[in-house]
Structures are given as C-alpha cells and as structure tokens.
Write a protein that holds these residues in place. Sequence first.
Motif, PDB file in Angstrom:
ATOM      1  N   LEU A 109       0.826  -1.212   0.000  1.00 30.14           N
ATOM      2  CA  LEU A 109       0.000   0.000   0.000  1.00 30.14           C
ATOM      3  C   LEU A 109       0.861   1.263   0.000  1.00 30.14           C
ATOM      4  CD1 LEU A 109      -2.738  -1.032   2.608  1.00 30.14           C
ATOM      5  CD2 LEU A 109      -2.978  -0.949   0.119  1.00 30.14           C
ATOM      6  N   LYS A 120       0.960   3.815  -3.187  1.00 29.71           N
ATOM      7  CA  LYS A 120       0.504   5.195  -2.963  1.00 29.71           C
ATOM      8  C   LYS A 120       1.565   6.187  -3.430  1.00 29.71           C
ATOM      9  CE  LYS A 120      -2.099   8.440  -0.923  1.00 29.71           C
ATOM     10  NZ  LYS A 120      -3.369   8.878  -1.513  1.00 29.71           N
ATOM     11  N   THR A 141       0.449  11.584  -2.821  1.00 34.62           N
ATOM     12  CA  THR A 141       1.397  10.715  -2.120  1.00 34.62           C
ATOM     13  C   THR A 141       1.157  10.663  -0.613  1.00 34.62           C
ATOM     14  OG1 THR A 141       3.035  12.488  -1.873  1.00 34.62           O
ATOM     15  CG2 THR A 141       3.230  11.085  -3.818  1.00 34.62           C
ATOM     16  N   SER A 153      -1.339   9.967   2.408  1.00 36.10           N
ATOM     17  CA  SER A 153      -2.632   9.384   2.762  1.00 36.10           C
ATOM     18  C   SER A 153      -3.037   9.751   4.185  1.00 36.10           C
ATOM     19  CB  SER A 153      -2.588   7.862   2.621  1.00 36.10           C
ATOM     20  OG  SER A 153      -1.633   7.305   3.498  1.00 36.10           O
ATOM     21  N   LEU A 203       2.282   2.979   7.161  1.00 34.48           N
ATOM     22  CA  LEU A 203       1.748   3.983   6.256  1.00 34.48           C
ATOM     23  C   LEU A 203       2.016   5.405   6.740  1.00 34.48           C
ATOM     24  CD1 LEU A 203      -1.670   2.315   5.373  1.00 34.48           C
ATOM     25  CD2 LEU A 203       0.252   2.686   3.828  1.00 34.48           C
ATOM     26  N   ASN A 239       4.402   8.036   4.967  1.00 34.35           N
ATOM     27  CA  ASN A 239       4.130   8.999   3.901  1.00 34.35           C
ATOM     28  C   ASN A 239       3.549  10.312   4.416  1.00 34.35           C
ATOM     29  OD1 ASN A 239       1.322   8.683   4.243  1.00 34.35           O
ATOM     30  ND2 ASN A 239       1.105   7.255   2.550  1.00 34.35           N
ATOM     31  N   THR A 295      -7.056  12.023  -6.663  1.00 32.81           N
ATOM     32  CA  THR A 295      -6.527  11.293  -5.504  1.00 32.81           C
ATOM     33  C   THR A 295      -7.347  10.046  -5.218  1.00 32.81           C
ATOM     34  OG1 THR A 295      -5.686  13.343  -4.509  1.00 32.81           O
ATOM     35  CG2 THR A 295      -6.017  11.465  -3.039  1.00 32.81           C
ATOM     36  N   GLY A 347      -5.721   7.527  -8.232  1.00 33.11           N
ATOM     37  CA  GLY A 347      -4.842   6.909  -7.249  1.00 33.11           C
ATOM     38  C   GLY A 347      -5.434   5.632  -6.687  1.00 33.11           C
ATOM     39  N   ILE A 362      -3.904   1.733  -6.665  1.00 29.50           N
ATOM     40  CA  ILE A 362      -3.563   1.105  -5.380  1.00 29.50           C
ATOM     41  C   ILE A 362      -4.363  -0.172  -5.179  1.00 29.50           C
ATOM     42  CG2 ILE A 362      -3.472   1.418  -2.878  1.00 29.50           C
ATOM     43  CD1 ILE A 362      -3.351   4.487  -3.464  1.00 29.50           C
ATOM     44  N   VAL A 401      -6.772   3.876   1.399  1.00 29.07           N
ATOM     45  CA  VAL A 401      -5.549   4.688   1.332  1.00 29.07           C
ATOM     46  C   VAL A 401      -5.697   5.827   0.333  1.00 29.07           C
ATOM     47  CG1 VAL A 401      -3.056   4.588   0.889  1.00 29.07           C
ATOM     48  CG2 VAL A 401      -4.169   2.665   1.954  1.00 29.07           C
ATOM     49  N   ALA A 402      -6.760   5.822  -0.461  1.00 30.58           N
ATOM     50  CA  ALA A 402      -6.932   6.811  -1.531  1.00 30.58           C
ATOM     51  C   ALA A 402      -7.453   8.138  -0.994  1.00 30.58           C
ATOM     52  CB  ALA A 402      -7.856   6.257  -2.603  1.00 30.58           C
ATOM     53  N   THR A 411      -6.173  12.164   0.965  1.00 29.37           N
ATOM     54  CA  THR A 411      -5.105  13.137   1.186  1.00 29.37           C
ATOM     55  C   THR A 411      -5.055  13.457   2.673  1.00 29.37           C
ATOM     56  OG1 THR A 411      -5.371  14.144  -0.997  1.00 29.37           O
ATOM     57  CG2 THR A 411      -4.254  15.456   0.679  1.00 29.37           C
TER      58      THR A 411
END
Length: 320
Positions: A77, A81, A114, A116, A140, A143, A228, A232, A236, A254-255, A257
């Motif tokens: 993931l 991402k 990029t 999440s 995660l 990021n 996004t 995105g 993903i 995860v999609a 911002t």
Amino acid sequence: MILNFLKKVPAGMMVMPLLLGALINTLFPDALKIGGLTTAVFSSAGTNTLLGAQLFCMGMALQVQDMPKVLKRGGVLLVAKFAIGAFLGIAVGKIFGTNGIFGLSTLAIVSAVTNSNGSVFLTLMGNYGDQADCGCFPLLSLNDGPFFTLVALGASGLANIPFMSLLAAIIPVALGMIIGNLDHGMRDLFAPMGTAIIPLIGFALGTGIDLLNIIKGGASGIILGLITVFVGGIFIVACDRLISHRPGYAGWAVATTAGNAVAVPAAVALVDVALEPLVATATVQVAASVVVSCILTPFITNWWAKKYGCPKYPLEGQKF
C-alpha cells in the motif's frame, strides 16, 4: 435509533460524525474550543489521543504471527501510494511544465496524492478489515509530511525520514500487542474498544475540516480530490489485489489526502525556492483534496468491501 441509522449509512459510524464535526467547525469554528475536557475529546485537538487509544486497543488483538501480513500488506500500500502520486506529478510536469494543467501544478499533485490520511485508513480498517490491516497504520505513517514529495521531486537528499514520528506511531500498537499476547484476558477486555472509539474519531476529524476549503480550492481543488480518490485509488487497489491477493478494500481506504499534506507545499518550497510562487495555490488545492477525499473514500470503501468481501463482511466461502 441513532445506532440503527448510522448502520444504514455507508461507513456511517465514521462518515456521519465526521460530517457533523465538519459542519460545526465550518459554521461555528470556536464552538468546541472552550478548553477543558470538551476540547480534549470533541475537537481536532483530541484526534491523536483517540487514535493512540484505538491503536492500543487494536494492537491487543494483533498476534505475533500476524506481523508478516502487516509488513507485506502495508508495504504494498505504501509503495503503490507513492508510485502513483510520483508518476502523475512527474508526468504532468514533464508534459505540461511546472505549472501543470487545469491549474494543478506538479507540486499540488504530488503533495496530495502521495500523502494518505492515516486516521481515515485506521478507522475504515476498524470497520471492514482485520487486525493485520489495522497494524499497517504505523508503516503507512511514513508517507506523512514532505519526505516522499521531496523524493518524487528529485530532492530526496535534502530530507530526513521522521523516525521519531514513526516510532511514536508504533509504540501504542506494539505495547498493545505485547500485553494482548501475554494475557488473553486483557486482550478480551481492550480489543472491542477499538471499534467503539470510531464515532469519536470521526467527529474529531471532522472538527479539523473546513468545508469552505472546497470553495477556496475551486474546480481545480475538486479535480485534485477526484484524482486522488479515483486515479490513485484504482492503481492502489490493483496493486493490493494483484500483489497482496486481497479484495482491495484497503487500497481504497488509502486513496485519501492527509490533513497535514496542506503544509507540504510550503515545506517543499523551503527546500526548492523555485517552487515558492506555486505554494499559495497548491495549498488551497490540497486542502480541497483533503475534504473531497475524506468524504468520498469511506463510501467507496464501504461499497467495495461489501461487493468483493472483507473480514467483517465476507462473501460466501470467502476466508481471511
């Protein structure tokens, strides 16, 4: 009555409190800033505390043998991402130049896609995933902030991975996992509480969202949010299904911002001053993407999880 209503709304345990919190914050921004326990629990100031408590409770149910699953799922993931955000941003920059297209600069695209929203991911995994999915949260969290944005823009040598932030995210999970593995009685006590905290987290997240950011970001900000979520998200989910052999619900989760991605354009411009003229526009566009993605993603995740299966709603014959 309230609980039955929330259960009928897709991802309602999170979405409805989030929208209520966002509405209150937009119309009465100071209403929950009176201090004391009210501000500590019912405002964005309490989000980290609630998330920490949820991580601890969910860590209680995470078994040692689940760790390989956590690393594999979370790693896929995380890389997916970053890859789609970097590809979209760099492609736009190479084809259309730094200023981008449709008012969206490379800086805005990479900053939004990029990064999440870990809070949304963790809450959705509490609704649809298993403990291994929830355990991906610390991985995660890498990021968060400008690091991957700088990497994507070719400035990775000037940034540092926030190791202390990563460590801070890992400790509640690790502590809960250690206690839960040592004492099953403690696990049975704390594990169910992770789900019970979800509406509080949703409301607290909402109080950090200003719905006017959709207007401030304009059409380009809404487009960025849709990119996004859908561009995105599709990539993903494809990686989640093809590499991890999972149904894909975590890919949609995860999609989003991250809220702190709003500060990323300014942070990147401190490293590369040539990007300074793009910061103001990119900031409001990223803020719009935060709002759009936080609202859309729970609904899409809910639909996908029930259509293709998940640990909480398995299809007939489906095992996790």
